[in-house]
Design a protein around this motif. Sequence first.
Motif, PDB file in Angstrom:
ATOM      1  N   ILE A   1       1.136  -1.440  -0.391  1.00  0.00           N
ATOM      2  CA  ILE A   1      -0.285   0.077  -0.108  1.00  0.00           C
ATOM      3  C   ILE A   1       0.409   1.201  -0.402  1.00  0.00           C
ATOM      4  O   ILE A   1       0.666   2.200  -0.356  1.00  0.00           O
ATOM      5  CB  ILE A   1      -0.992  -0.029   0.793  1.00  0.00           C
ATOM      6  CG1 ILE A   1      -1.984  -1.254   0.520  1.00  0.00           C
ATOM      7  CG2 ILE A   1      -1.772   1.391   1.605  1.00  0.00           C
ATOM      8  CD1 ILE A   1      -3.009  -1.324   2.177  1.00  0.00           C
ATOM      9  N   LEU A   2       1.916   1.628   1.272  1.00  0.00           N
ATOM     10  CA  LEU A   2       3.016   2.436   1.014  1.00  0.00           C
ATOM     11  C   LEU A   2       3.553   2.429  -0.181  1.00  0.00           C
ATOM     12  O   LEU A   2       3.440   3.491  -0.983  1.00  0.00           O
ATOM     13  CB  LEU A   2       3.585   2.216   1.779  1.00  0.00           C
ATOM     14  CG  LEU A   2       3.454   1.994   3.437  1.00  0.00           C
ATOM     15  CD1 LEU A   2       3.969   1.874   4.354  1.00  0.00           C
ATOM     16  CD2 LEU A   2       2.486   3.937   3.998  1.00  0.00           C
ATOM     17  N   GLN A   3       3.936   1.448  -1.375  1.00  0.00           N
ATOM     18  CA  GLN A   3       4.727   1.675  -2.524  1.00  0.00           C
ATOM     19  C   GLN A   3       3.488   2.210  -3.315  1.00  0.00           C
ATOM     20  O   GLN A   3       3.593   2.941  -4.285  1.00  0.00           O
ATOM     21  CB  GLN A   3       4.659   0.258  -3.081  1.00  0.00           C
ATOM     22  CG  GLN A   3       5.306   0.296  -3.941  1.00  0.00           C
ATOM     23  CD  GLN A   3       6.094  -0.795  -4.608  1.00  0.00           C
ATOM     24  OE1 GLN A   3       5.572  -2.424  -4.407  1.00  0.00           O
ATOM     25  NE2 GLN A   3       6.584  -0.799  -5.837  1.00  0.00           N
TER      26      GLN A   3
ATOM     27  N   PHE B   1     -14.146   6.367   9.043  1.00  0.00           N
ATOM     28  CA  PHE B   1     -14.461   6.533   7.842  1.00  0.00           C
ATOM     29  C   PHE B   1     -14.805   7.743   6.743  1.00  0.00           C
ATOM     30  O   PHE B   1     -14.355   8.034   5.497  1.00  0.00           O
ATOM     31  CB  PHE B   1     -15.452   5.133   7.125  1.00  0.00           C
ATOM     32  CG  PHE B   1     -15.895   4.954   5.520  1.00  0.00           C
ATOM     33  CD1 PHE B   1     -15.338   5.120   4.710  1.00  0.00           C
ATOM     34  CD2 PHE B   1     -16.560   5.505   4.774  1.00  0.00           C
ATOM     35  CE1 PHE B   1     -15.377   4.778   3.253  1.00  0.00           C
ATOM     36  CE2 PHE B   1     -17.464   5.714   3.697  1.00  0.00           C
ATOM     37  CZ  PHE B   1     -16.558   5.109   3.427  1.00  0.00           C
ATOM     38  N   HIS B   2     -15.257   8.558   7.181  1.00  0.00           N
ATOM     39  CA  HIS B   2     -15.967   9.723   6.221  1.00  0.00           C
ATOM     40  C   HIS B   2     -14.751  11.201   6.373  1.00  0.00           C
ATOM     41  O   HIS B   2     -14.868  11.704   5.788  1.00  0.00           O
ATOM     42  CB  HIS B   2     -17.090  10.244   7.266  1.00  0.00           C
ATOM     43  CG  HIS B   2     -18.434   9.630   6.947  1.00  0.00           C
ATOM     44  ND1 HIS B   2     -19.006   9.428   5.972  1.00  0.00           N
ATOM     45  CD2 HIS B   2     -19.042   8.597   7.698  1.00  0.00           C
ATOM     46  CE1 HIS B   2     -19.909   8.455   5.655  1.00  0.00           C
ATOM     47  NE2 HIS B   2     -20.133   8.180   7.006  1.00  0.00           N
ATOM     48  N   LEU B   3     -13.701  10.674   7.284  1.00  0.00           N
ATOM     49  CA  LEU B   3     -13.091  11.727   7.606  1.00  0.00           C
ATOM     50  C   LEU B   3     -11.633  11.376   6.654  1.00  0.00           C
ATOM     51  O   LEU B   3     -11.266  12.270   5.468  1.00  0.00           O
ATOM     52  CB  LEU B   3     -11.930  11.643   8.517  1.00  0.00           C
ATOM     53  CG  LEU B   3     -13.023  12.095  10.128  1.00  0.00           C
ATOM     54  CD1 LEU B   3     -11.844  11.991  11.629  1.00  0.00           C
ATOM     55  CD2 LEU B   3     -13.037  13.513   9.438  1.00  0.00           C
ATOM     56  N   ALA B   4     -11.322   9.615   5.837  1.00  0.00           N
ATOM     57  CA  ALA B   4     -10.885   9.463   4.710  1.00  0.00           C
ATOM     58  C   ALA B   4     -11.180  10.302   3.664  1.00  0.00           C
ATOM     59  O   ALA B   4     -10.976   9.742   2.453  1.00  0.00           O
ATOM     60  CB  ALA B   4     -10.704   7.850   5.052  1.00  0.00           C
ATOM     61  N   VAL B   5     -13.170   9.769   3.143  1.00  0.00           N
ATOM     62  CA  VAL B   5     -13.524  10.679   1.917  1.00  0.00           C
ATOM     63  C   VAL B   5     -13.387  11.741   2.242  1.00  0.00           C
ATOM     64  O   VAL B   5     -12.670  12.283   1.085  1.00  0.00           O
ATOM     65  CB  VAL B   5     -15.066   9.903   2.551  1.00  0.00           C
ATOM     66  CG1 VAL B   5     -15.848  10.266   0.659  1.00  0.00           C
ATOM     67  CG2 VAL B   5     -15.418   8.566   2.116  1.00  0.00           C
TER      68      VAL B   5
ATOM     69  N   GLY C   1       1.478   7.266  -6.997  1.00  0.00           N
ATOM     70  CA  GLY C   1       0.863   7.162  -7.560  1.00  0.00           C
ATOM     71  C   GLY C   1      -0.088   6.474  -7.756  1.00  0.00           C
ATOM     72  O   GLY C   1      -0.956   6.850  -8.690  1.00  0.00           O
ATOM     73  N   HIS C   2      -0.365   5.412  -7.880  1.00  0.00           N
ATOM     74  CA  HIS C   2      -0.953   5.166  -7.944  1.00  0.00           C
ATOM     75  C   HIS C   2      -2.663   4.621  -7.196  1.00  0.00           C
ATOM     76  O   HIS C   2      -3.744   4.496  -7.642  1.00  0.00           O
ATOM     77  CB  HIS C   2      -1.037   2.619  -8.139  1.00  0.00           C
ATOM     78  CG  HIS C   2       0.169   2.775  -9.023  1.00  0.00           C
ATOM     79  ND1 HIS C   2       0.686   1.674  -8.708  1.00  0.00           N
ATOM     80  CD2 HIS C   2       0.770   3.465 -10.140  1.00  0.00           C
ATOM     81  CE1 HIS C   2       1.869   1.317  -9.707  1.00  0.00           C
ATOM     82  NE2 HIS C   2       1.586   2.528 -10.124  1.00  0.00           N
ATOM     83  N   ILE C   3      -2.490   4.889  -6.021  1.00  0.00           N
ATOM     84  CA  ILE C   3      -3.947   5.101  -4.838  1.00  0.00           C
ATOM     85  C   ILE C   3      -3.944   7.000  -4.527  1.00  0.00           C
ATOM     86  O   ILE C   3      -2.128   7.056  -4.224  1.00  0.00           O
ATOM     87  CB  ILE C   3      -3.769   4.301  -4.017  1.00  0.00           C
ATOM     88  CG1 ILE C   3      -2.946   4.153  -3.303  1.00  0.00           C
ATOM     89  CG2 ILE C   3      -4.245   3.324  -4.606  1.00  0.00           C
ATOM     90  CD1 ILE C   3      -3.832   3.003  -2.368  1.00  0.00           C
ATOM     91  N   ASP C   4      -4.729   7.682  -3.685  1.00  0.00           N
ATOM     92  CA  ASP C   4      -4.538   8.661  -3.267  1.00  0.00           C
ATOM     93  C   ASP C   4      -4.506   8.641  -1.524  1.00  0.00           C
ATOM     94  O   ASP C   4      -3.013   9.052  -0.540  1.00  0.00           O
ATOM     95  CB  ASP C   4      -5.524   9.502  -3.626  1.00  0.00           C
ATOM     96  CG  ASP C   4      -5.523  10.084  -4.762  1.00  0.00           C
ATOM     97  OD1 ASP C   4      -4.236  10.426  -4.621  1.00  0.00           O
ATOM     98  OD2 ASP C   4      -6.344   9.966  -5.287  1.00  0.00           O
ATOM     99  N   ALA C   5      -4.447   7.521  -1.915  1.00  0.00           N
ATOM    100  CA  ALA C   5      -4.861   6.886   0.179  1.00  0.00           C
ATOM    101  C   ALA C   5      -5.831   6.021   0.528  1.00  0.00           C
ATOM    102  O   ALA C   5      -6.187   5.442  -0.643  1.00  0.00           O
ATOM    103  CB  ALA C   5      -5.934   8.153   1.028  1.00  0.00           C
ATOM    104  N   TYR C   6      -5.480   5.425   2.020  1.00  0.00           N
ATOM    105  CA  TYR C   6      -6.132   4.073   2.487  1.00  0.00           C
ATOM    106  C   TYR C   6      -6.912   4.203   3.233  1.00  0.00           C
ATOM    107  O   TYR C   6      -7.024   5.602   4.194  1.00  0.00           O
ATOM    108  CB  TYR C   6      -5.618   3.374   2.161  1.00  0.00           C
ATOM    109  CG  TYR C   6      -4.493   2.859   3.429  1.00  0.00           C
ATOM    110  CD1 TYR C   6      -4.713   2.344   4.262  1.00  0.00           C
ATOM    111  CD2 TYR C   6      -3.290   3.850   3.341  1.00  0.00           C
ATOM    112  CE1 TYR C   6      -3.512   2.751   5.638  1.00  0.00           C
ATOM    113  CE2 TYR C   6      -2.771   4.185   4.375  1.00  0.00           C
ATOM    114  CZ  TYR C   6      -2.603   3.737   5.606  1.00  0.00           C
ATOM    115  OH  TYR C   6      -1.851   3.729   7.259  1.00  0.00           O
TER     116      TYR C   6
END
Length: 130
Positions: A102-104, A126-130, A109-114
């Motif tokens: 996930i860190l990789q 969950f809502h804070l991440a969205v 730049g494949h994901i913005d967050a998890y």
Amino acid sequence: MPDAPVLLVVDDDPQARGVVEGELRKRYGADYQVIGAGSADDPPGLLARLRDDRRLVSIVLAGQRMPGMTGTQLLAQVREFHRTAKRLLLIDQRYGRPPASILQAIALGHIDAYTARPATVPDEEFHLAV
């Protein structure tokens, strides 16, 4: 809401996807159209159709583990269709250090967050991440 921006949830676990969809609809349903899909629904094809229909996709949330394509692999493709969409990986792990993969994915730049899938309703983390 045919012209509302889209929040797309892709997960092969129908129960988990339903919880995420429900949380998003309760909090954002007045302003966004929430669409749920599994990997069998051809998520890249769905993203292409939304692009071709000139629909704004604000965020794509994808489950970490899906047969045929991981959530990270799907999220890495999102910018081909929707350059400004936020890409959020939904993981099962609630606490502790995230896996190196996930860190990789973030570093590449494949994901913005998890974030962890919602565990309770409502789930403010969950809502804070969205």
